[in-house]
Write a protein that holds these residues in place. Structure first.
Motif, PDB file in Angstrom:
ATOM      1  N   UNK A  93     118.972 110.569 -69.483  1.00 24.34           N
ATOM      2  CA  UNK A  93     119.573 109.229 -69.555  1.00 24.34           C
ATOM      3  C   UNK A  93     119.583 108.616 -70.961  1.00 24.34           C
ATOM      4  N   UNK A  94     119.270 109.411 -71.999  1.00 23.95           N
ATOM      5  CA  UNK A  94     119.318 108.834 -73.350  1.00 23.95           C
ATOM      6  C   UNK A  94     119.959 109.752 -74.387  1.00 23.95           C
ATOM      7  N   UNK A  99     124.732 109.397 -72.547  1.00 31.08           N
ATOM      8  CA  UNK A  99     125.285 108.123 -72.990  1.00 31.08           C
ATOM      9  C   UNK A  99     126.812 108.158 -73.056  1.00 31.08           C
ATOM     10  N   UNK A 100     127.392 109.370 -73.100  1.00 32.83           N
ATOM     11  CA  UNK A 100     128.847 109.507 -73.125  1.00 32.83           C
ATOM     12  C   UNK A 100     129.433 109.688 -71.730  1.00 32.83           C
ATOM     13  N   UNK A 101     128.580 109.725 -70.724  1.00 30.61           N
ATOM     14  CA  UNK A 101     129.052 109.922 -69.351  1.00 30.61           C
ATOM     15  C   UNK A 101     129.098 111.364 -68.914  1.00 30.61           C
ATOM     16  N   UNK A 106     123.768 117.350 -69.961  1.00 33.19           N
ATOM     17  CA  UNK A 106     122.455 116.970 -70.498  1.00 33.19           C
ATOM     18  C   UNK A 106     121.557 118.198 -70.617  1.00 33.19           C
ATOM     19  N   UNK A 107     121.021 118.422 -71.801  1.00 31.66           N
ATOM     20  CA  UNK A 107     120.164 119.592 -72.029  1.00 31.66           C
ATOM     21  C   UNK A 107     118.864 119.514 -71.251  1.00 31.66           C
ATOM     22  N   UNK A 287     130.021 110.526 -62.245  1.00 32.83           N
ATOM     23  CA  UNK A 287     131.274 109.777 -62.257  1.00 32.83           C
ATOM     24  C   UNK A 287     132.444 110.661 -61.831  1.00 32.83           C
ATOM     25  N   UNK A 288     132.459 111.913 -62.290  1.00 32.13           N
ATOM     26  CA  UNK A 288     133.520 112.826 -61.890  1.00 32.13           C
ATOM     27  C   UNK A 288     133.404 113.175 -60.414  1.00 32.13           C
ATOM     28  N   UNK A 289     132.173 113.270 -59.909  1.00 33.27           N
ATOM     29  CA  UNK A 289     131.976 113.511 -58.475  1.00 33.27           C
ATOM     30  C   UNK A 289     132.565 112.361 -57.662  1.00 33.27           C
TER      31      UNK A 289
END
Length: 335
Positions: A93-94, A99-101, A106-107, A287-289
Protein backbone atom coordinates in the motif's frame (compact mmCIF):
# COMPACT_ATOMS: atom_id res chain seq x y z
CA UNK A 1 -10.57 -22.06 15.29
CA UNK A 2 -11.00 -22.10 11.51
CA UNK A 3 -12.01 -25.42 9.97
CA UNK A 4 -10.32 -26.23 6.67
CA UNK A 5 -9.00 -28.94 4.36
CA UNK A 6 -5.21 -29.20 4.14
CA UNK A 7 -2.43 -31.41 2.81
CA UNK A 8 0.64 -32.20 4.91
CA UNK A 9 3.04 -33.14 2.09
CA UNK A 10 3.48 -32.70 -1.67
CA UNK A 11 0.84 -34.67 -3.55
CA UNK A 12 -0.92 -35.65 -0.32
CA UNK A 13 -4.65 -35.97 0.21
CA UNK A 14 -6.70 -33.15 1.65
CA UNK A 15 -7.73 -33.88 5.22
CA UNK A 16 -9.80 -31.94 7.79
CA UNK A 17 -7.61 -29.39 9.53
CA UNK A 18 -8.19 -26.72 12.18
CA UNK A 19 -6.06 -23.68 12.90
CA UNK A 20 -6.10 -20.56 15.01
CA UNK A 21 -5.90 -17.46 12.76
CA UNK A 22 -4.72 -15.25 15.63
CA UNK A 23 -5.98 -11.75 16.36
CA UNK A 24 -7.64 -9.74 13.61
CA UNK A 25 -5.30 -7.18 12.01
CA UNK A 26 -6.49 -3.56 11.97
CA UNK A 27 -6.77 -3.54 8.15
CA UNK A 28 -8.06 -7.10 7.78
CA UNK A 29 -11.45 -8.63 7.14
CA UNK A 30 -12.78 -12.08 7.95
CA UNK A 31 -14.85 -13.85 5.28
CA UNK A 32 -17.32 -16.69 5.79
CA UNK A 33 -16.60 -18.86 2.73
CA UNK A 34 -19.63 -19.81 0.65
CA UNK A 35 -17.93 -20.96 -2.57
CA UNK A 36 -14.35 -21.48 -3.69
CA UNK A 37 -13.17 -22.18 -7.22
CA UNK A 38 -10.28 -24.53 -7.96
CA UNK A 39 -7.51 -23.42 -10.30
CA UNK A 40 -4.52 -25.30 -11.73
CA UNK A 41 -2.43 -23.01 -9.54
CA UNK A 42 -3.96 -24.77 -6.54
CA UNK A 43 -2.73 -28.09 -7.93
CA UNK A 44 0.74 -26.69 -8.57
CA UNK A 45 0.89 -25.38 -5.01
CA UNK A 46 -0.43 -28.66 -3.58
CA UNK A 47 2.45 -30.47 -5.29
CA UNK A 48 5.00 -27.72 -4.51
CA UNK A 49 5.87 -27.42 -8.20
CA UNK A 50 6.99 -23.82 -7.66
CA UNK A 51 9.04 -24.52 -4.51
CA UNK A 52 7.13 -22.08 -2.29
CA UNK A 53 4.47 -24.22 -0.59
CA UNK A 54 4.45 -24.36 3.20
CA UNK A 55 2.79 -27.36 4.85
CA UNK A 56 0.23 -27.93 6.17
CA UNK A 57 -1.25 -26.22 3.14
CA UNK A 58 -4.84 -25.06 2.63
CA UNK A 59 -5.60 -24.35 -1.07
CA UNK A 60 -8.19 -21.99 -2.53
CA UNK A 61 -7.90 -18.50 -4.03
CA UNK A 62 -11.19 -18.01 -5.90
CA UNK A 63 -13.24 -17.23 -2.83
CA UNK A 64 -16.80 -15.94 -2.55
CA UNK A 65 -18.30 -15.24 0.88
CA UNK A 66 -19.75 -12.71 3.27
CA UNK A 67 -17.91 -10.41 5.65
CA UNK A 68 -18.13 -11.65 9.24
CA UNK A 69 -15.74 -9.18 10.88
CA UNK A 70 -13.53 -6.19 10.12
CA UNK A 71 -10.42 -4.64 11.64
CA UNK A 72 -10.72 -1.36 13.50
CA UNK A 73 -9.15 0.62 10.60
CA UNK A 74 -11.44 -0.78 7.89
CA UNK A 75 -13.98 1.78 6.71
CA UNK A 76 -15.11 0.83 3.20
CA UNK A 77 -16.38 -2.69 3.92
CA UNK A 78 -19.19 -3.66 6.27
CA UNK A 79 -20.15 -6.95 7.91
CA UNK A 80 -22.71 -8.82 5.85
CA UNK A 81 -21.41 -7.68 2.44
CA UNK A 82 -20.79 -10.41 -0.12
CA UNK A 83 -17.25 -10.18 -1.51
CA UNK A 84 -14.70 -12.03 -3.56
CA UNK A 85 -11.02 -12.71 -2.89
CA UNK A 86 -8.55 -13.82 -5.54
CA UNK A 87 -4.82 -14.52 -5.89
CA UNK A 88 -3.69 -11.63 -3.67
CA UNK A 89 -4.66 -11.26 -0.01
CA UNK A 90 -2.75 -8.05 0.69
CA UNK A 91 -0.43 -5.32 -0.62
CA UNK A 92 2.21 -3.03 0.86
CA UNK A 93 0.00 0.00 0.00
CA UNK A 94 2.94 2.43 -0.26
CA UNK A 95 5.13 1.39 -3.24
CA UNK A 96 4.90 3.11 -6.63
CA UNK A 97 2.75 0.31 -8.07
CA UNK A 98 0.25 0.45 -5.22
CA UNK A 99 0.11 4.25 -5.25
CA UNK A 100 -0.45 4.13 -9.03
CA UNK A 101 -3.35 1.68 -8.74
CA UNK A 102 -1.33 -1.30 -9.98
CA UNK A 103 -1.59 -3.26 -6.75
CA UNK A 104 -1.24 -6.52 -8.68
CA UNK A 105 2.35 -5.50 -9.55
CA UNK A 106 3.34 -4.79 -5.92
CA UNK A 107 6.65 -6.52 -5.21
CA UNK A 108 5.47 -7.22 -1.67
CA UNK A 109 1.97 -8.44 -2.50
CA UNK A 110 0.82 -11.29 -0.27
CA UNK A 111 -0.47 -14.37 -2.06
CA UNK A 112 -3.67 -15.86 -0.69
CA UNK A 113 -1.93 -19.26 -0.80
CA UNK A 114 1.63 -18.23 -0.01
CA UNK A 115 2.60 -18.09 3.65
CA UNK A 116 -1.04 -18.23 4.68
CA UNK A 117 -4.08 -20.50 4.41
CA UNK A 118 -6.56 -20.28 1.55
CA UNK A 119 -10.25 -20.76 0.92
CA UNK A 120 -10.79 -24.51 1.32
CA UNK A 121 -12.16 -23.56 4.70
CA UNK A 122 -15.18 -22.22 6.54
CA UNK A 123 -13.48 -18.84 6.97
CA UNK A 124 -10.51 -16.92 5.62
CA UNK A 125 -8.83 -13.61 6.38
CA UNK A 126 -7.33 -11.01 4.07
CA UNK A 127 -6.42 -7.35 3.88
CA UNK A 128 -9.54 -5.30 3.17
CA UNK A 129 -7.89 -3.66 0.15
CA UNK A 130 -7.67 -7.02 -1.63
CA UNK A 131 -11.33 -7.99 -1.45
CA UNK A 132 -13.94 -6.71 -3.90
CA UNK A 133 -17.67 -6.42 -3.28
CA UNK A 134 -19.81 -8.45 -5.66
CA UNK A 135 -22.32 -6.57 -7.82
CA UNK A 136 -25.87 -7.37 -6.79
CA UNK A 137 -26.78 -8.99 -10.14
CA UNK A 138 -23.71 -11.26 -10.31
CA UNK A 139 -24.33 -14.96 -9.64
CA UNK A 140 -22.36 -15.62 -6.46
CA UNK A 141 -22.25 -19.39 -6.87
CA UNK A 142 -20.33 -19.29 -10.15
CA UNK A 143 -18.41 -16.03 -9.60
CA UNK A 144 -15.31 -17.45 -7.87
CA UNK A 145 -13.40 -18.31 -11.09
CA UNK A 146 -13.72 -14.69 -12.21
CA UNK A 147 -11.34 -13.71 -9.40
CA UNK A 148 -8.46 -15.66 -10.95
CA UNK A 149 -9.22 -17.11 -14.38
CA UNK A 150 -11.53 -14.29 -15.35
CA UNK A 151 -9.33 -11.38 -14.31
CA UNK A 152 -6.26 -13.07 -15.81
CA UNK A 153 -7.75 -12.92 -19.32
CA UNK A 154 -9.60 -9.61 -18.82
CA UNK A 155 -6.58 -7.68 -17.53
CA UNK A 156 -4.73 -7.54 -20.92
CA UNK A 157 -7.77 -5.91 -22.54
CA UNK A 158 -7.40 -3.01 -20.12
CA UNK A 159 -3.61 -2.85 -20.03
CA UNK A 160 -3.06 -2.76 -23.78
CA UNK A 161 -6.16 -0.78 -24.79
CA UNK A 162 -7.40 -3.53 -27.08
CA UNK A 163 -9.71 -2.03 -29.69
CA UNK A 164 -13.25 -3.39 -30.09
CA UNK A 165 -12.43 -4.03 -33.77
CA UNK A 166 -9.28 -6.05 -33.04
CA UNK A 167 -8.80 -9.52 -34.49
CA UNK A 168 -7.82 -11.72 -31.55
CA UNK A 169 -6.79 -15.36 -31.32
CA UNK A 170 -7.03 -17.44 -28.14
CA UNK A 171 -4.75 -20.45 -27.70
CA UNK A 172 -6.27 -23.15 -25.49
CA UNK A 173 -10.00 -23.29 -24.70
CA UNK A 174 -10.12 -24.47 -21.12
CA UNK A 175 -10.53 -22.80 -17.75
CA UNK A 176 -8.97 -19.55 -18.95
CA UNK A 177 -9.73 -19.72 -22.65
CA UNK A 178 -13.49 -20.23 -22.36
CA UNK A 179 -13.69 -16.99 -20.35
CA UNK A 180 -11.43 -15.17 -22.80
CA UNK A 181 -13.80 -16.03 -25.66
CA UNK A 182 -16.75 -14.55 -23.79
CA UNK A 183 -14.96 -11.36 -22.75
CA UNK A 184 -13.44 -10.74 -26.18
CA UNK A 185 -16.71 -11.34 -28.00
CA UNK A 186 -18.53 -8.90 -25.69
CA UNK A 187 -15.63 -6.44 -26.11
CA UNK A 188 -16.45 -6.40 -29.82
CA UNK A 189 -13.44 -8.30 -31.13
CA UNK A 190 -13.38 -10.80 -33.98
CA UNK A 191 -12.37 -13.89 -32.01
CA UNK A 192 -10.59 -17.01 -33.26
CA UNK A 193 -10.03 -20.08 -31.09
CA UNK A 194 -6.96 -22.29 -31.48
CA UNK A 195 -7.51 -25.79 -30.15
CA UNK A 196 -6.40 -29.35 -30.83
CA UNK A 197 -9.74 -30.74 -29.58
CA UNK A 198 -12.17 -30.77 -32.50
CA UNK A 199 -14.94 -32.15 -30.25
CA UNK A 200 -15.24 -28.74 -28.61
CA UNK A 201 -15.94 -26.84 -31.84
CA UNK A 202 -19.70 -26.31 -31.45
CA UNK A 203 -19.30 -25.38 -27.81
CA UNK A 204 -16.46 -22.96 -28.62
CA UNK A 205 -18.59 -21.17 -31.21
CA UNK A 206 -21.41 -20.80 -28.67
CA UNK A 207 -18.94 -19.27 -26.20
CA UNK A 208 -18.14 -16.46 -28.63
CA UNK A 209 -15.56 -17.55 -31.20
CA UNK A 210 -16.17 -16.61 -34.82
CA UNK A 211 -13.99 -19.43 -36.08
CA UNK A 212 -12.01 -22.39 -34.75
CA UNK A 213 -8.56 -23.33 -36.08
CA UNK A 214 -6.83 -26.64 -35.48
CA UNK A 215 -3.63 -25.80 -33.62
CA UNK A 216 -1.97 -29.04 -34.79
CA UNK A 217 -2.47 -28.34 -38.52
CA UNK A 218 0.57 -26.45 -39.80
CA UNK A 219 -1.08 -25.66 -43.14
CA UNK A 220 -4.00 -24.01 -41.35
CA UNK A 221 -1.65 -21.91 -39.25
CA UNK A 222 0.39 -20.86 -42.29
CA UNK A 223 -2.79 -19.75 -44.07
CA UNK A 224 -3.56 -17.41 -41.16
CA UNK A 225 -0.28 -15.46 -41.51
CA UNK A 226 -0.49 -11.77 -40.61
CA UNK A 227 -4.13 -11.87 -39.46
CA UNK A 228 -4.13 -11.16 -35.73
CA UNK A 229 -3.68 -7.97 -33.72
CA UNK A 230 -3.43 -10.02 -30.52
CA UNK A 231 -2.89 -13.70 -29.78
CA UNK A 232 -3.58 -14.65 -26.18
CA UNK A 233 -1.93 -17.86 -24.94
CA UNK A 234 -3.65 -19.54 -21.99
CA UNK A 235 -1.72 -22.84 -22.13
CA UNK A 236 1.20 -24.20 -20.15
CA UNK A 237 2.56 -26.41 -22.92
CA UNK A 238 5.40 -25.40 -25.18
CA UNK A 239 4.26 -24.75 -28.76
CA UNK A 240 5.81 -23.60 -32.05
CA UNK A 241 5.77 -19.95 -31.03
CA UNK A 242 7.36 -18.80 -34.27
CA UNK A 243 4.26 -20.05 -36.10
CA UNK A 244 2.09 -17.86 -33.87
CA UNK A 245 4.37 -14.83 -34.28
CA UNK A 246 3.98 -15.29 -38.05
CA UNK A 247 0.19 -14.98 -37.62
CA UNK A 248 0.51 -11.54 -36.01
CA UNK A 249 -0.24 -8.43 -38.03
CA UNK A 250 2.28 -5.55 -38.00
CA UNK A 251 2.41 -4.19 -34.42
CA UNK A 252 0.65 -7.35 -33.27
CA UNK A 253 1.22 -8.85 -29.84
CA UNK A 254 1.71 -12.43 -28.60
CA UNK A 255 0.63 -12.29 -24.97
CA UNK A 256 1.08 -14.95 -22.31
CA UNK A 257 -1.28 -15.49 -19.38
CA UNK A 258 -0.61 -19.23 -19.20
CA UNK A 259 2.56 -20.14 -17.33
CA UNK A 260 4.57 -21.81 -20.08
CA UNK A 261 7.55 -23.28 -18.20
CA UNK A 262 9.81 -23.98 -21.17
CA UNK A 263 12.01 -21.16 -22.52
CA UNK A 264 10.59 -19.45 -25.60
CA UNK A 265 12.49 -20.19 -28.82
CA UNK A 266 11.51 -17.22 -30.97
CA UNK A 267 13.29 -15.63 -33.91
CA UNK A 268 13.98 -11.91 -33.52
CA UNK A 269 13.73 -10.73 -37.16
CA UNK A 270 9.93 -11.25 -37.47
CA UNK A 271 9.54 -9.13 -34.33
CA UNK A 272 11.78 -6.35 -35.61
CA UNK A 273 10.45 -6.23 -39.19
CA UNK A 274 6.81 -6.26 -38.10
CA UNK A 275 7.30 -4.21 -34.91
CA UNK A 276 5.63 -7.08 -33.06
CA UNK A 277 5.66 -7.61 -29.30
CA UNK A 278 5.79 -10.48 -26.82
CA UNK A 279 4.45 -9.88 -23.34
CA UNK A 280 2.83 -11.40 -20.28
CA UNK A 281 0.63 -10.28 -17.40
CA UNK A 282 -0.62 -11.53 -14.02
CA UNK A 283 -4.02 -11.09 -12.42
CA UNK A 284 -5.42 -7.56 -12.27
CA UNK A 285 -5.65 -4.95 -9.54
CA UNK A 286 -8.74 -4.66 -7.32
CA UNK A 287 -9.92 -1.73 -9.44
CA UNK A 288 -9.60 -3.77 -12.64
CA UNK A 289 -11.44 -6.64 -10.95
CA UNK A 290 -14.33 -4.26 -10.16
CA UNK A 291 -14.42 -3.18 -13.81
CA UNK A 292 -14.42 -6.82 -14.94
CA UNK A 293 -17.29 -7.74 -12.61
CA UNK A 294 -19.38 -4.82 -13.87
CA UNK A 295 -18.58 -5.81 -17.46
CA UNK A 296 -19.56 -9.42 -16.74
CA UNK A 297 -22.91 -8.32 -15.30
CA UNK A 298 -23.61 -5.99 -18.21
CA UNK A 299 -22.86 -8.67 -20.82
CA UNK A 300 -24.14 -11.70 -18.86
CA UNK A 301 -20.74 -13.40 -18.84
CA UNK A 302 -20.45 -16.42 -16.53
CA UNK A 303 -17.86 -19.15 -16.05
CA UNK A 304 -19.03 -22.60 -17.13
CA UNK A 305 -18.82 -24.46 -13.83
CA UNK A 306 -19.06 -27.94 -12.33
CA UNK A 307 -19.86 -28.04 -8.60
CA UNK A 308 -18.61 -30.23 -5.76
CA UNK A 309 -19.17 -30.05 -2.01
CA UNK A 310 -16.24 -29.06 0.18
CA UNK A 311 -16.07 -32.59 1.58
CA UNK A 312 -15.54 -33.75 -2.03
CA UNK A 313 -12.43 -31.61 -2.42
CA UNK A 314 -10.15 -34.54 -3.28
CA UNK A 315 -12.53 -35.74 -6.00
CA UNK A 316 -12.79 -32.21 -7.35
CA UNK A 317 -9.00 -31.82 -7.50
CA UNK A 318 -8.68 -35.17 -9.31
CA UNK A 319 -11.40 -34.19 -11.79
CA UNK A 320 -9.61 -30.94 -12.65
CA UNK A 321 -6.20 -32.63 -12.87
CA UNK A 322 -7.61 -35.23 -15.29
CA UNK A 323 -8.36 -32.50 -17.82
CA UNK A 324 -12.04 -33.49 -17.96
CA UNK A 325 -13.45 -30.36 -16.31
CA UNK A 326 -15.71 -28.22 -18.53
CA UNK A 327 -14.46 -25.65 -17.70
CA UNK A 328 -14.03 -24.59 -14.07
CA UNK A 329 -14.60 -26.45 -10.80
CA UNK A 330 -16.15 -24.82 -7.74
CA UNK A 331 -16.51 -26.12 -4.19
CA UNK A 332 -19.76 -24.99 -2.63
CA UNK A 333 -21.01 -24.89 0.94
CA UNK A 334 -24.58 -24.61 -0.33
CA UNK A 335 -24.89 -28.25 -1.40
Amino acid sequence: MFKAYAVSEPGGKLEPYEYDPGPMGPQDVEIVVEHCGICYSDISMLQNEWGMTQYPFVPGHEIIGTIAGIGDQVQHIRPGQRVGLGWHAGYCMHCHSCMSGDHNLCAHAQGTLIGRHGGFADRVRAQAASVVELPRDLDAQSAGPLFCGGITVFNPLMQFNIKPTARVGVIGIGGLGHLALQFLNAWGCHVTAFTHNESKKDEILKLGAYQVLNSTDSATLEAAAGQFDLILSTVQAGLDWNAYVAMLSPKGRLHFVGATLEPLDIGVFPLILGQRSISGSPVGSPDTIRTMLDFAVQHKIKPVVEYFRFDQANEAIAHLASGKARYRVVLSNSG
